[in-house]
Design an enzyme around this catalytic site. Sequence first.
Site, short mmCIF file in Angstrom:
data_model
loop_
_atom_site.label_atom_id
_atom_site.label_comp_id
_atom_site.label_asym_id
_atom_site.label_seq_id
_atom_site.Cartn_x
_atom_site.Cartn_y
_atom_site.Cartn_z
N ASP A 298 15.49 -1.14 7.64
CA ASP A 298 15.24 -2.16 6.80
C ASP A 298 16.73 -2.28 6.10
O ASP A 298 17.06 -1.23 5.34
CB ASP A 298 14.09 -1.45 5.86
CG ASP A 298 13.54 -2.58 5.03
OD1 ASP A 298 14.21 -3.87 4.70
OD2 ASP A 298 12.29 -2.69 4.95
N ASP B 215 3.71 -4.87 0.56
CA ASP B 215 3.82 -5.51 -0.91
C ASP B 215 2.68 -6.19 -1.24
O ASP B 215 2.36 -6.85 -2.28
CB ASP B 215 4.89 -6.59 -0.94
CG ASP B 215 6.30 -6.22 -0.74
OD1 ASP B 215 6.39 -5.13 -1.23
OD2 ASP B 215 7.13 -6.66 -0.05
C1 GLC Z 1 11.05 -7.05 -0.67
C2 GLC Z 1 10.50 -5.88 -0.48
C3 GLC Z 1 9.70 -4.99 -1.53
C4 GLC Z 1 10.82 -4.86 -2.91
C5 GLC Z 1 11.87 -6.21 -3.05
C6 GLC Z 1 13.19 -5.84 -3.36
O1 GLC Z 1 10.16 -8.11 -1.17
O2 GLC Z 1 9.38 -6.05 0.40
O3 GLC Z 1 9.16 -3.99 -1.36
O4 GLC Z 1 10.47 -4.32 -3.69
O5 GLC Z 1 12.06 -6.91 -1.68
O6 GLC Z 1 14.09 -5.32 -2.71
#
Ligand code: GLC
Length: 544
Positions: free
Chosen positions: A107, A341
């Site tokens: 990621d 999320d």
């Molecule tokens: C994306 C991720 C989330 C995170 C955000 C900030 O939306 O999926 O989990 O909090 O980015 O990095």
Amino acid sequence: MDSEPSREWWREAVAYQIYPRSFQDSNGDGIGDLEGIIQRLDYLNDGTRRSLGVDAVWLSPTFPSPMADFGYDVADYCDVHPDFGTLETMDRLIAECHRRGIRVLLDWVPNHTSDRHPWFIESRSSRSNPKRDWYIWRDPKPDGSPPNNWRSVFGGPAWTFDETTGQYYLHSFLKEQPDLNWRNPEVEQAMFDTLRFWFKRGVDGFRIDVIGRILKHPDLPDNPPNPEWQPGERERFSQIWVYNHNFPDVFEAVKRIRRVFDEYPGTVSVGEVFGTPEEIARFYGDDDERGLHLAFNFHFIHEHGHVITPWEAPVLRRIIGNAEASVPSFSQPCFALNNHDRSRFITRHDADGRGRERARAAPLLLLGLRNTPFLYYGEEIGMADVDIPPERQQDPARFRSVGRDPERTPMQWDTSPGRGFTSGEPWLPFGPLSPNVAEQDSDPDSLLNLYRSAVWLRKELAALRRGSLQRLGGDESVVSWLRVAEGAPSVFVAVNTSTEAVTVDVPFRLSSIALCTDRAREGHLRSERLELPPLGAAWVVEGS
Ligand code: GLC
Ligand code: CA
């Protein structure tokens, strides 16, 4: 794995998202880790139909981080958080995945770092520091207030004042997540090097976090207010993100990012993107120059940020049709029904208590579409959101009133006290004893075995793997389509979203039901009419 990996393996792949903290703990500290993932790889794909059969895993962030946003606040892009393991464990995980034909995606979080990243520590130390311009610093307005009206996605202003140097810094998310300044070419190069670091270690690609935010309007103008917003609704929707979301310069940056992936053939980029079907499509690039290989389409979860997408045939048909019409012909859509999320599928669709039934149709929809599908750990056994008592809540983000802990609870492997997940205290509470993997493993009717069958059938049926999608149709209750590949039997997919049984016409004279939510119905079909159970779905293969 093949010594010459097929460059576009991702076109036919089924991917699986692992939230590393919650998949498998190997040392009893209650936190999932890389060693634990290695122990569970046979569950994901052991080469036989007894396993799920996925072709790729995406691990949510595994890098050193103060965990203000559970890893989406990265303090070092080129290492592993000690809670998860070491670089050596990651190397072993990559090798063990590859041995089983599973590709590994990490990621990449390019929009912001942790406020503990050495780059930010330097940047905030003085106005003349060489890294000052690696982040977005601005003077206060004459009255001392923030430089513009932007709101953080997690609530509150997107600016925090730093006493030491008397300026504000921008953070689209938590104040512990300062936004990088992608207008500085040094930042871009440094971030590209973090990709190369992992490609050299054998990583097959990246999911890219909130890529649509990396470049803002250079003058940082105020966003216009959202006239539809009502006080009491999520604050981040109080304004329209004109100048800090999917700003046109992002689409050029994406092409430069793609060039780094192209230095390592066989790798894939999957963007976390939000917007209309047309905006999603733009992330793929154009005929002149490619952008991301894939861009997520979350419209089955939500189309407008906060409104949950209903499980209704006309809505699903519109989403599928829009994606088919907009994604450039050189690539394909990329759907997900769940992620870390968002409230889980079963919970989202359980208003009438029948979420579990809808969850059986879900894999037939998702894996029946022309796309690279992403599953989210636990979806295959029907995990639902777990109520988290206030004292156990962990997520600081107020996405919804409760944060995102309910969809991040530990994987339920069995009914032992640690659910097979840990020998200690889990970092988040477990859900109810059921569902779990052990109870479903050998039950032919289980959701887990429905997912396994769907994934393996997809490998077997070329039309599902790489066929075109044609004759998208149906009515108020049913969404259906045909998958067609040359030299292979066609597959008819039908999903009934109504709570009544319905009958649909099958476009083949001879056919068989290859997969049905009611598994007793699988087998030869004696007519050109197919009865779908209430909330049920089926895959019908042409031929006898
Ligand atoms: C994306 C991720 C989330 C995170 C955000 C900030 O939306 O999926 O989990 O909090 O980015 O990095
Ligand atoms: Ca652990």
